[in-house]
Design a protein around this motif. Sequence first.
Motif, PDB file in Angstrom:
ATOM      1  N   ASN A 126      -7.180   5.460  -0.570  1.00 56.15           N
ATOM      2  CA  ASN A 126      -5.920   5.510   0.171  1.00 56.15           C
ATOM      3  C   ASN A 126      -6.126   5.660   1.672  1.00 56.15           C
TER       4      ASN A 126
ATOM      5  N   ASN B 141      -0.759   4.062  -1.843  1.00 55.90           N
ATOM      6  CA  ASN B 141      -1.220   3.283  -2.992  1.00 55.90           C
ATOM      7  C   ASN B 141      -2.291   2.263  -2.588  1.00 55.90           C
ATOM      8  N   ARG B 142      -3.437   2.796  -2.280  1.00 52.77           N
ATOM      9  CA  ARG B 142      -4.605   1.963  -1.991  1.00 52.77           C
ATOM     10  C   ARG B 142      -5.836   2.659  -2.584  1.00 52.77           C
ATOM     11  N   PRO B 143      -5.787   2.928  -3.883  1.00 55.35           N
ATOM     12  CA  PRO B 143      -6.817   3.778  -4.489  1.00 55.35           C
ATOM     13  C   PRO B 143      -8.228   3.229  -4.386  1.00 55.35           C
TER      14      PRO B 143
ATOM     15  N   THR C 190       4.199   2.878  -2.309  1.00 52.70           N
ATOM     16  CA  THR C 190       5.249   2.701  -3.309  1.00 52.70           C
ATOM     17  C   THR C 190       6.327   3.763  -3.125  1.00 52.70           C
TER      18      THR C 190
ATOM     19  N   THR D  83       4.315   7.224  -2.386  1.00 53.30           N
ATOM     20  CA  THR D  83       2.951   7.278  -2.913  1.00 53.30           C
ATOM     21  C   THR D  83       2.041   6.343  -2.125  1.00 53.30           C
TER      22      THR D  83
ATOM     23  N   HIS E   7       0.810  -1.226   0.000  1.00 57.22           N
ATOM     24  CA  HIS E   7       0.000   0.000   0.000  1.00 57.22           C
ATOM     25  C   HIS E   7       0.841   1.273   0.000  1.00 57.22           C
TER      26      HIS E   7
ATOM     27  N   GLY F 250      -0.545  10.616  -3.448  1.00 56.55           N
ATOM     28  CA  GLY F 250      -1.449   9.473  -3.414  1.00 56.55           C
ATOM     29  C   GLY F 250      -1.767   8.985  -4.814  1.00 56.55           C
ATOM     30  N   ALA F 251      -2.043   7.702  -4.931  1.00 55.37           N
ATOM     31  CA  ALA F 251      -2.368   7.107  -6.227  1.00 55.37           C
ATOM     32  C   ALA F 251      -3.862   7.239  -6.520  1.00 55.37           C
TER      33      ALA F 251
END
Length: 281
Positions: A42, A36-38, A23, A34, A21, A72-73
């Motif tokens: 997130n 990364n849990r879109p 990167t 980032t 989660h 954030g992704a």
Amino acid sequence: MGGTEGPSTPPRPQRAEGTEHLTVERVGATLVLTLNRPEAKNALSLPMLVGLYDGWLAADEDDGIRSIVLTGAGGTFCAGMDLKALAGGGMAGEHHRDRLRADPDLHWKAMLRHHRPRKPVIAAVEGHCVAGGTEILQGTDIRVAGESATFGLFEVRRGLFPIGGSTVRLARQIPRTHALEMLLTGRPYPAPEAARIGLIGHVVPDGGALAKALEIAEQINACGPLAVEAVKASVYETAGMTEADGLAAELARGWPVFDTADAKEGSRAFAEKRPPVFRRA
């Protein structure tokens, strides 16, 4: 990117490898972390918190890193804590639980509640940056947001308390009347309003926050790293002091910078009309 590192001081190996989660990417002298849990906007998870903390440590331990960008992704920064997990649904990434057992304070350090990286941290925000997202934001140094980004501390609307530091830090960063309104109403703040009250510094077209953050990072990276880190440290350590004490602390922090080889190199490069080559010496 930015100033050139001296060949005699290779950077240390990078510790942070990221998690499922979080990167990690190296862009020149900038470490980009980032969230990364879109699929969950997130929302904070154990893998995310572990990855964040490792990222802060990696940046501090690698002299080749001059700045950090947090983003954030999926067009979202962070929607705060995973409320489903908090209600008993189970927190994602339970296999990281041993890290919390070993360091029960890890999650607060990850959220920058009382951990401050010595390198400048720039937030690049798109979409939702609310609840825990706005709390993490307060631990960053420079903040950029897309024009459709949304901020706010929603905890009171859920009968919760913003325990990530907001009742202490927010009124020290923006005028108290705005801080109390944000804390007590739990309402959302669009990016232009967040900029107007001083919560963020730049509003850019949607999708442009990361590029702007990297642009600022490049400007920082071109400066003397010892000077940058000393300036950041001085700003924070003198924040609660009287003016007299703060000025004395500033001298103690600042004078040694003038004795560095980098300071001499900066002056020499200016006189010779060339970019300086800083070596952290």
